[in-house]
Write an enzyme that holds these catalytic residues in place. Structure first.
Site, PDB file in Angstrom:
ATOM      1  N   CYS A  29       0.997  -1.155   0.070  1.00 61.24           N
ATOM      2  CA  CYS A  29       0.134   0.008  -0.207  1.00 61.24           C
ATOM      3  C   CYS A  29       0.902   1.041   0.016  1.00 61.24           C
ATOM      4  CB  CYS A  29      -0.823  -0.056   1.218  1.00 61.24           C
ATOM      5  SG  CYS A  29      -1.821   1.648   1.306  1.00 61.24           S
ATOM      6  N   ASP A  36      -0.227  -5.750   0.769  1.00 59.00           N
ATOM      7  CA  ASP A  36      -1.550  -6.098   0.212  1.00 59.00           C
ATOM      8  C   ASP A  36      -1.543  -7.371  -0.305  1.00 59.00           C
ATOM      9  OD1 ASP A  36      -3.023  -3.564   0.797  1.00 59.00           O
ATOM     10  OD2 ASP A  36      -2.117  -2.715  -0.905  1.00 59.00           O
TER      11      ASP A  36
END
Length: 118
Positions: A29, A36
Site C-alpha cells: 500500500c 496487500d
C-alpha cells in the site's frame, strides 16, 4: 520490472480462452506501507501469441515491494499483458483480501478492434 514474454499460438485461427490464476499476489500500500494480498485472474483469447507463464510469474512477483494502489496495479497489468501478446480479448481481475474490514475486486478489460472498426 520483469519482462513479459510470449510464444507463438499454435491455433491462431481458433478462438479459445486461457485462464491463469495467481493466488499469491502481493504488493505494498503506497499510503500505509503495509502489504496487500490478493488473487490475480487473467483471462484472455489469444491471437498470434500466448503469454509465457514463467515470465508472467516473475512479472507478478516484481510487484512485491512496489507501492501501488489496487486499481493502478490491475490496469498496469492489463496494459503490459496486452502489449506483450496482443490478444483478441483480455480481462484482468484482482480479488484483494480484506483490509480494515473491506475487500476489493478490481476488473480491467481490453478488446481488440476488428479491422472494420479501425
Amino acid at each position: 520490472m520483469a519482462t513479459l514474454e510470449s510464444f507463438p499460438n499454435q491455433f491462431p485461427d481458433r478462438e479459445y480462452e486461457i485462464e491463469i490464476t495467481c493466488p499469491e499476489f502481493t504488493a505494498v500500500c503506497p499510503i500505509t506501507g503495509q502489504p496487500d494480498f490478493g488473487t490475480i485472474i487473467v483471462t484472455y483469447v489469444p491471437a498470434a501469441t500466448c503469454i509465457e507463464l514463467k515470465s508472467l510469474k516473475l512479472y507478478l512477483f516484481s510487484f512485491r515491494n512496489r507501492g501501488i494502489f489496487y486499481e493502478h496495479s490491475i490496469n498496469t497489468m492489463l496494459d503490459d499483458l496486452v502489449a506483450a501478446c496482443q490478444p483478441r480479448r483480455m480481462r484482468v481481475v484482482g480479488n484483494f483480501t480484506p483490509r480494515g474490514g473491506i475487500s476489493s475486486r478490481i476488473t480491467a478489460q481490453y478488446e481488440a478492434q476488428s479491422p472494420s472498426k479501425a
